[in-house]
Write a protein that holds these residues in place. Sequence first.
Motif, mmCIF file in Angstrom:
data_model
loop_
_atom_site.group_PDB
_atom_site.id
_atom_site.type_symbol
_atom_site.label_atom_id
_atom_site.label_comp_id
_atom_site.label_asym_id
_atom_site.label_seq_id
_atom_site.Cartn_x
_atom_site.Cartn_y
_atom_site.Cartn_z
ATOM 1 N N THR A 26 0.797 -1.221 0.000
ATOM 2 C CA THR A 26 0.000 0.000 0.000
ATOM 3 C C THR A 26 0.833 1.276 0.000
ATOM 4 O O THR A 26 0.301 2.347 -0.309
ATOM 5 N N GLU A 27 2.102 1.190 0.339
ATOM 6 C CA GLU A 27 2.929 2.398 0.301
ATOM 7 C C GLU A 27 3.267 2.801 -1.126
ATOM 8 O O GLU A 27 3.731 3.927 -1.360
ATOM 9 N N TYR A 28 3.038 1.918 -2.086
ATOM 10 C CA TYR A 28 3.393 2.195 -3.477
ATOM 11 C C TYR A 28 2.200 2.451 -4.382
ATOM 12 O O TYR A 28 2.290 3.235 -5.321
ATOM 13 N N TYR A 29 1.078 1.775 -4.144
ATOM 14 C CA TYR A 29 -0.092 1.929 -4.998
ATOM 15 C C TYR A 29 -1.327 1.435 -4.255
ATOM 16 O O TYR A 29 -1.220 0.991 -3.108
ATOM 17 N N SER A 30 -2.493 1.537 -4.899
ATOM 18 C CA SER A 30 -3.755 1.209 -4.243
ATOM 19 C C SER A 30 -4.579 0.260 -5.110
ATOM 20 O O SER A 30 -4.294 0.061 -6.285
ATOM 21 N N VAL A 31 -5.612 -0.302 -4.500
ATOM 22 C CA VAL A 31 -6.617 -1.073 -5.237
ATOM 23 C C VAL A 31 -7.978 -0.501 -4.878
ATOM 24 O O VAL A 31 -8.184 -0.036 -3.746
ATOM 25 N N SER A 32 -8.896 -0.499 -5.811
ATOM 26 C CA SER A 32 -10.149 0.233 -5.639
ATOM 27 C C SER A 32 -11.138 -0.429 -4.695
ATOM 28 O O SER A 32 -12.112 0.204 -4.282
ATOM 29 N N ASP A 88 9.205 -0.110 -7.785
ATOM 30 C CA ASP A 88 10.267 0.589 -8.512
ATOM 31 C C ASP A 88 9.748 1.869 -9.163
ATOM 32 O O ASP A 88 10.474 2.861 -9.276
ATOM 33 N N PHE A 89 8.474 1.859 -9.590
ATOM 34 C CA PHE A 89 7.858 3.075 -10.108
ATOM 35 C C PHE A 89 7.835 4.157 -9.028
ATOM 36 O O PHE A 89 8.168 5.321 -9.285
ATOM 37 N N TYR A 90 7.472 3.768 -7.815
ATOM 38 C CA TYR A 90 7.429 4.728 -6.719
ATOM 39 C C TYR A 90 8.832 5.260 -6.395
ATOM 40 O O TYR A 90 9.015 6.462 -6.184
ATOM 41 N N GLN A 91 9.811 4.369 -6.386
ATOM 42 C CA GLN A 91 11.176 4.801 -6.090
ATOM 43 C C GLN A 91 11.689 5.775 -7.142
ATOM 44 O O GLN A 91 12.462 6.704 -6.839
ATOM 45 N N ALA A 92 11.267 5.586 -8.395
ATOM 46 C CA ALA A 92 11.735 6.444 -9.492
ATOM 47 C C ALA A 92 10.996 7.768 -9.549
ATOM 48 O O ALA A 92 11.572 8.783 -9.984
ATOM 49 N N THR A 93 9.728 7.803 -9.103
ATOM 50 C CA THR A 93 8.904 9.002 -9.300
ATOM 51 C C THR A 93 8.360 9.603 -8.011
ATOM 52 O O THR A 93 7.837 10.722 -8.032
ATOM 53 N N ASN A 94 8.453 8.866 -6.900
ATOM 54 C CA ASN A 94 7.864 9.285 -5.629
ATOM 55 C C ASN A 94 6.358 9.508 -5.757
ATOM 56 O O ASN A 94 5.773 10.333 -5.069
ATOM 57 N N CYS A 95 5.730 8.737 -6.634
ATOM 58 C CA CYS A 95 4.299 8.873 -6.907
ATOM 59 C C CYS A 95 3.565 7.604 -6.488
ATOM 60 O O CYS A 95 3.943 6.501 -6.898
ATOM 61 N N ASP A 96 2.526 7.756 -5.669
ATOM 62 C CA ASP A 96 1.736 6.600 -5.226
ATOM 63 C C ASP A 96 0.271 6.751 -5.621
ATOM 64 O O ASP A 96 -0.628 6.285 -4.929
#
Length: 233
Positions: A25-31, A51-59
């Motif tokens: 959950t620190e990286y992305y969500s589910v609906s 890795d997407f979060y580490q590269a962009t700091n976007c969750d």
Amino acid sequence: AGLSRRRVFLSEDTELQTLYDHIQTEYYSVSDYVTQLDSKTIEQLNSLMGDFYQATNCDYLTVIGGYRTLEEQNDRYNNGYSKFKGGYSDYHTGRSFDIGVFPKNGQSSGYYTPTGDYSWFDEHAADYGFIVRFPEGKEQYTGEEGRTHTYRYVGVPHAVYMKQSGLCLEEYIDEVKTHNSEDPITVTVDSKLYSIYYEPASAGDTVVTVPSNKTYTVSGNNVDGFIITVEMN
């Protein structure tokens, strides 16, 4: 464009899991609490999203669709939300899912598109085994309207080859069927060499040719044969 859709089945090697119970959950969500995906798909999705979060700091990325039963797909068809009846949807595989963008700062939400920081996800998805399931410009092969927010897990060597070659899944399957164990497709990913080829299904048991002392996987193509993937080194 007149394409006859193939029936889609849940593979015997699919292990459905509830994404909410395995998500990072620190990286992305589910609906929701009930969306299911195949366990290997979740494992690779967690790696990709991390890795997407580490590269962009976007969750902000959110999975908003996954596995559908025949009944669920038929409900969507009967209510006009899908043009495909149950049994002909890629979501039956447990390996296809949709992605939305839901910012937490009040910005507008919507389906995922590979723009800005979000382009990192699409650029690197194949390295984790994911493809855009219905690429724009491939409607004549997929039978679906092209869109950027539906992904499918197919395995790293297959995804990398498709991305390098500009193929959708239907085109790729047709190409693999032209290769046997004597003339395989070869793909190199991070110095690892893969051989990929096809064995047609027999009326009875199908004998599959594989090299000795090599790691391999055998996957049905839901139609008429098997795709063999061998790690050569």
